[in-house]
Enzyme design. Structure first.
Site, mmCIF file in Angstrom:
data_model
loop_
_atom_site.group_PDB
_atom_site.id
_atom_site.type_symbol
_atom_site.label_atom_id
_atom_site.label_comp_id
_atom_site.label_asym_id
_atom_site.label_seq_id
_atom_site.Cartn_x
_atom_site.Cartn_y
_atom_site.Cartn_z
ATOM 1 N N PRO A 13 0.790 -1.174 -0.050
ATOM 2 C CA PRO A 13 -0.273 0.158 0.024
ATOM 3 C C PRO A 13 0.662 1.286 -0.161
ATOM 4 O O PRO A 13 1.911 1.285 0.388
ATOM 5 C CB PRO A 13 -0.658 -0.146 1.282
ATOM 6 C CG PRO A 13 -0.214 -1.116 2.221
ATOM 7 C CD PRO A 13 0.529 -1.917 1.237
ATOM 8 N N ASP A 14 0.327 2.386 -0.609
ATOM 9 C CA ASP A 14 1.124 3.849 -0.493
ATOM 10 C C ASP A 14 0.757 4.287 0.807
ATOM 11 O O ASP A 14 -0.054 3.720 1.676
ATOM 12 C CB ASP A 14 0.652 4.538 -1.889
ATOM 13 C CG ASP A 14 -0.738 4.759 -2.060
ATOM 14 O OD1 ASP A 14 -1.641 4.670 -1.252
ATOM 15 O OD2 ASP A 14 -1.200 5.079 -3.356
ATOM 16 N N PHE A 15 1.059 5.623 0.682
ATOM 17 C CA PHE A 15 0.469 6.463 2.204
ATOM 18 C C PHE A 15 -0.892 7.077 1.754
ATOM 19 O O PHE A 15 -1.732 7.068 2.489
ATOM 20 C CB PHE A 15 1.721 7.636 2.335
ATOM 21 C CG PHE A 15 2.715 7.080 2.993
ATOM 22 C CD1 PHE A 15 3.110 6.107 3.513
ATOM 23 C CD2 PHE A 15 3.799 8.103 3.260
ATOM 24 C CE1 PHE A 15 4.111 5.751 4.378
ATOM 25 C CE2 PHE A 15 4.920 7.657 4.077
ATOM 26 C CZ PHE A 15 4.904 6.608 4.312
ATOM 27 N N ARG A 16 -0.732 7.882 0.605
ATOM 28 C CA ARG A 16 -2.201 8.924 0.320
ATOM 29 C C ARG A 16 -2.899 8.527 -0.718
ATOM 30 O O ARG A 16 -3.824 8.989 -0.895
ATOM 31 C CB ARG A 16 -1.311 10.051 0.194
ATOM 32 C CG ARG A 16 -0.469 10.659 1.075
ATOM 33 C CD ARG A 16 0.169 12.301 0.764
ATOM 34 N NE ARG A 16 1.284 12.800 1.733
ATOM 35 C CZ ARG A 16 2.469 12.194 1.952
ATOM 36 N NH1 ARG A 16 2.660 11.206 1.161
ATOM 37 N NH2 ARG A 16 2.936 12.520 2.841
ATOM 38 N N ASN A 38 10.803 5.051 -2.590
ATOM 39 C CA ASN A 38 10.538 3.792 -1.842
ATOM 40 C C ASN A 38 11.489 2.880 -1.320
ATOM 41 O O ASN A 38 12.777 3.297 -1.426
ATOM 42 C CB ASN A 38 9.830 2.912 -3.132
ATOM 43 C CG ASN A 38 8.626 3.440 -3.755
ATOM 44 O OD1 ASN A 38 8.092 4.331 -3.222
ATOM 45 N ND2 ASN A 38 8.329 2.875 -4.931
ATOM 46 N N HIS A 50 15.308 8.106 0.453
ATOM 47 C CA HIS A 50 14.407 7.657 1.684
ATOM 48 C C HIS A 50 14.945 6.299 2.403
ATOM 49 O O HIS A 50 14.504 5.899 3.467
ATOM 50 C CB HIS A 50 13.095 7.735 1.848
ATOM 51 C CG HIS A 50 12.528 8.945 1.197
ATOM 52 N ND1 HIS A 50 11.019 8.823 0.790
ATOM 53 C CD2 HIS A 50 13.214 10.310 1.238
ATOM 54 C CE1 HIS A 50 10.956 10.337 0.588
ATOM 55 N NE2 HIS A 50 11.872 11.156 0.838
ATOM 56 N N ASP A 95 11.183 -0.445 -0.550
ATOM 57 C CA ASP A 95 10.847 -1.945 -0.883
ATOM 58 C C ASP A 95 11.840 -2.506 -1.791
ATOM 59 O O ASP A 95 12.088 -3.629 -1.977
ATOM 60 C CB ASP A 95 9.623 -1.767 -1.753
ATOM 61 C CG ASP A 95 9.170 -0.933 -2.883
ATOM 62 O OD1 ASP A 95 10.310 -0.949 -3.414
ATOM 63 O OD2 ASP A 95 8.178 -0.759 -3.121
#
Ligand code: CNA
Length: 254
Positions: A33-36, A105, A122, A107
């Site tokens: 899932p993303d954040f927004r 990302n 990040h 991941d």
């Protein structure tokens, strides 16, 4: 065929130095899932101020909130496989078109797909360190620790362990390299990002060429200069890039 598919494929054909800025929307088709987005972590977190999950000051006060989320997140990323769009970017790198990817990302799916030049601004969660003695732990060790402990603690000194992620309030990594990549590019593809997080959102406009944004959902245009923006494609990434890839491969043969 969608006109934006044609224009994107044409701009890729004409470019020799593409840079990508990718965001969490890149990996939703891989099950992360993303954040927004509509099914994003912020919407599902059911807490008042979900941004505090990744706030560095809050982490030092109470790391349990972050680890509650991180336990689920590690489950997602260990099972995830690269999407069609991740693989298309590998093809563009092999073709000599794409010069590098700046990803927000954590991941590592770009690397798993086979992309060679990737700046994880990040950070990532493959490495983790004790906040006191700096002892290093692998993702696998953290994965095992959080099965039995709410907050993973250092075997040597007993302090909290933190993944090498950039929390809100911490400086990003590879900023100079990312800026240089953008400055030397003749086309930037912004893929699956709401462009809500700085300094990442400020990078695309450094290009000497044009910027194409492909993002299903709202995009913050605070840092996108009109003169640099070619267009915004409000579509799902894999659906869009399957068509772009077909068109690009046709144009390549001409
Ligand atoms: P964001 O703010 O959550 O934006 C993601 C955007 O992608 C949203 O506008 C979505 O609507 C859109 N979107 C979702 N799925 C698709 C799709 N299949 N096709 C097209 N668009 C889609 O995420 P950003 O990356 O802009 O924000 C930066 C944060 C998110 C970084 O700090 C990341 O570390 C963080 N994050 C990363 C991951 C990951 O590593 N996969 C997951 C969740 C959050």
């Amino acid at each position: 065929m969608n006109d934006l598919v044609k224009r994107t494929a044409q701009l890729i054909i004409e470019s020799n130095s593409i840079a990508v800025l990718s965001g969490a929307g890149m990996s939703t088709n891989a099950g992360i899932p993303d954040f927004r987005g509509p099914n994003g972590i912020y919407k599902k977190a059911e807490i008042d101020n979900p941004e505090k999950i990744f706030d560095i000051d809050y982490f030092y006060k109470d790391p349990s909130l972050f680890y509650k989320f991180h336990k689920k997140f590690l489950n997602y990323i260990t099972q995830a496989e690269p999407t069609f769009t991740h693989k298309f970017l590998v093809q563009l790198e092999i073709d000599g078109k794409l010069k590098g990817i700046v990803t927000q990302n954590i991941d590592s799916l770009h690397q798993k797909a086979g992309s060679k030049k990737v700046y994880e601004i990040h950070g990532g969660c493959w490495k983790n360190h004790c906040i006191k003695c700096q002892k290093e732990y692998s993702q696998q060790e953290i994965y095992q620790k959080i099965e039995i402990e709410e907050i993973p603690k250092c075997d040597k000194c007993g302090e909290v362990i933190k993944p090498d992620l950039v929390f809100f309030g911490e400086p990003v990594k590879y900023l100079t390299e990312s800026e240089n990549l953008m400055k030397h590019s003749d086309l930037v593809l912004v893929l699956g990002s709401s462009l809500a997080v700085v300094p990442a959102a400020m990078l695309p406009s450094l290009t000497k060429g044009k910027v194409i944004v492909v993002n299903k959902g709202e995009v913050s245009n605070w840092y996108l200069t009109e003169e640099k923006l070619a267009f915004i494609v409000n579509e799902e990434l894999d659906t869009f890039f399957k068509e772009v890839a077909d068109e690009y491969n046709k144009l390549k043969k001409k």
